[in-house]
Design an enzyme around this catalytic site. Sequence first.
Site, short mmCIF file in Angstrom:
data_model
loop_
_atom_site.label_atom_id
_atom_site.label_comp_id
_atom_site.label_asym_id
_atom_site.label_seq_id
_atom_site.Cartn_x
_atom_site.Cartn_y
_atom_site.Cartn_z
N GLU A 118 0.85 -1.19 0.00
CA GLU A 118 0.00 0.00 0.00
C GLU A 118 0.88 1.24 0.00
OE1 GLU A 118 -3.34 -0.32 2.65
OE2 GLU A 118 -3.31 1.83 3.09
N ASP B 229 0.22 5.35 0.60
CA ASP B 229 -0.86 6.19 1.14
C ASP B 229 -0.56 7.68 1.10
OD1 ASP B 229 -2.22 3.92 1.92
OD2 ASP B 229 -1.60 4.03 4.01
N GLU C 237 -3.02 10.51 2.98
CA GLU C 237 -4.24 10.76 3.74
C GLU C 237 -4.21 12.21 4.20
OE1 GLU C 237 -6.03 7.03 5.94
OE2 GLU C 237 -3.98 7.35 6.60
#
Length: 289
Positions: A97, A99, A101
Amino acid sequence: MARVVPLVLGVLLACSALAAANFNQEFDITWGDGRGKILNNGQLLTLTLDHTSGSGFQSKHEYLFGKIDMQLKLVPGNSAGTVTAYYLSSQGATHDEIDFEFLGNVSGEPYTLHTNVFTQGQGQREQQFRLWFDPTKDFHTYSVLWNPKHIIFMVDDLPIRDFRNLENKGIAFPKNQPMRLYSSLWNADDWATQGGRVKTDWSHAPFAASYRGFRADACVAVAGGRTRCGATVGTEGTAGASAAGDWYNQELDLTRQQRMKWVQSKYMIYNYCTDPKRFPQGLPAECSM
């Protein structure tokens, strides 16, 4: 390509270079019961969050390496408690993953840009930044450049983080699992804003984030196909990784390394590599490299 990347469950690769894409063609709204919308003939996508539900979407394609760009305009005003997540991820307990955010805040306080990298299900590689602009006033481009040597996070083409492939030092690197692109707008007021001390003010709902300008110059996994590079999704291009584009072998030159260090010195507010309390057995190995 076959020498570099093992085939995964019989999935082969095709590479594509996309102009700004049509959201109808590239994404599916996956949850939110109508709170996610594709507008303007596929050129704009919006996600909303209210007291009942947030919303989210995912790419129709899976990517294994690429340069992914998306323009976002984040929830304006009092966005405390909200999280706008924009990330690449594979599936399963040992997923990879990458990311971005965006953690909301009360009016007048800055957003927190939270980044993380998971390899084989293991994360805990957080770096957080304040942005040097108001991300709610206009669209800005958030990019991931992922190739066999680097994962580079960029904001308006300015590199902010470089996670290098250090497999020769025993450190896992995402390179075998194709990942979809996901995004969601959701309520996380138990932790998102000032450690959960500031809760979501639902009198400001519905909250909305907007997306445009998606581009993917990437290797795209297609079931049962052949390895094709340098083509728009769904069309045939030139075989071989050599057609994938400059991004496939791209690294930060000295000038861009210096720009990244400047961003980190001015705007980084958390770095897992400087938090020994989280790692009583010692900081992760890459922190010393």
